[in-house]
Design an enzyme around this catalytic site. Sequence first.
Site, PDB file in Angstrom:
ATOM      1  CB  SER A  42      -0.922   0.005   1.219  1.00 37.59           C
ATOM      2  OG  SER A  42      -1.652  -1.194   1.280  1.00 37.59           O
TER       3      SER A  42
HETATM    4  N1  SAM Z   1      -0.619  -4.605   4.029  1.00 42.63           N
HETATM    5  C1  SAM Z   1       0.131  -5.155   2.923  1.00 42.63           C
HETATM    6  C2  SAM Z   1       1.520  -4.598   2.860  1.00 42.63           C
HETATM    7  O1  SAM Z   1       1.885  -3.777   3.730  1.00 42.63           O
HETATM    8  O2  SAM Z   1       2.259  -5.005   1.964  1.00 42.63           O
HETATM    9  C3  SAM Z   1      -0.582  -4.929   1.626  1.00 42.63           C
HETATM   10  C4  SAM Z   1      -1.748  -5.798   1.479  1.00 42.63           C
HETATM   11  S1  SAM Z   1      -2.339  -5.960  -0.171  1.00 42.63           S
HETATM   12  C5  SAM Z   1      -3.028  -4.370  -0.495  1.00 42.63           C
HETATM   13  C6  SAM Z   1      -3.753  -7.005   0.151  1.00 42.63           C
HETATM   14  C7  SAM Z   1      -3.392  -8.423   0.508  1.00 42.63           C
HETATM   15  O3  SAM Z   1      -4.566  -9.086   0.934  1.00 42.63           O
HETATM   16  C8  SAM Z   1      -2.838  -9.228  -0.667  1.00 42.63           C
HETATM   17  O4  SAM Z   1      -1.594  -9.752  -0.336  1.00 42.63           O
HETATM   18  C9  SAM Z   1      -3.892 -10.322  -0.871  1.00 42.63           C
HETATM   19  O5  SAM Z   1      -3.352 -11.555  -1.318  1.00 42.63           O
HETATM   20  C10 SAM Z   1      -4.470 -10.433   0.518  1.00 42.63           C
HETATM   21  N2  SAM Z   1      -5.806 -11.033   0.578  1.00 42.63           N
HETATM   22  C11 SAM Z   1      -6.867 -10.856  -0.244  1.00 42.63           C
HETATM   23  N3  SAM Z   1      -7.920 -11.582   0.175  1.00 42.63           N
HETATM   24  C12 SAM Z   1      -7.524 -12.242   1.285  1.00 42.63           C
HETATM   25  C13 SAM Z   1      -8.160 -13.157   2.185  1.00 42.63           C
HETATM   26  N4  SAM Z   1      -9.428 -13.538   2.040  1.00 42.63           N
HETATM   27  N5  SAM Z   1      -7.436 -13.632   3.212  1.00 42.63           N
HETATM   28  C14 SAM Z   1      -6.143 -13.260   3.405  1.00 42.63           C
HETATM   29  N6  SAM Z   1      -5.496 -12.397   2.593  1.00 42.63           N
HETATM   30  C15 SAM Z   1      -6.169 -11.889   1.546  1.00 42.63           C
END
Ligand code: SAM
Length: 195
Positions: A42
Amino acid sequence: MDHQELETYFRSLDRSFFVENDMKKYANLDQPLPIGFGQTISQPSLVLEMTRLLSPEKDSKVLEIGTGSGFQTAILAKMSAKVFTVERIDVLMEKAKKRLEALNFSNVYYKIGDGSMGWQEYAPYDRIMVTAAARILPDALVSQLANGGRMVIPIGPPGLQELKLITKTVDGDVNIKTITMVRFVELKGQYGWTE
Ligand code: SAM
């Protein structure tokens, strides 16, 4: 929460450590960057804003959904007692875990799976941070939030979502407030968007 400590740690954290080689030169930009598998790390200013909103305390038990690169996890782990982090993509989780271990965090617990269901085993959590966009507010996360707790979660369709602050009173009443508009990748799974 100690806001000064948060700012100091946030400024000291090298974001280039959390992205692949081809992205390192962009790490100082205040923008989301690709981390593979169609996912992103992000925008740093949003990570800071969401952490301020979540306001973890030193003794907080935190649930994080969407480990991604581990950048947000590091900040949560620095500012709280324990972080339980859930990611659905195993390769991303393995990389994030290696980074966080290299930074000597021993208060982070990792789970690969559908984080829209939370992590029941260690509930309740004082704070819940969701870093992917949910379709609806997941009941499972609301029920795993402790009384007196706070949850930050983007809710809405792909492209643009409302960032919500969910608070639970000491009596267990739930309040929902819309803070701003954000753009996150989709939360997949039961309470997310279809796989
Ligand atoms: N906070 C993270 C960082 O600092 O790098 C960025 C997160 S990224 C915007 C969103 C993440 O949520 C992705 O890695 C994606 O694979 C994960 N994600 C999406 N759906 C999910 C779920 N149901 N359970 C766990 N992770 C999930």
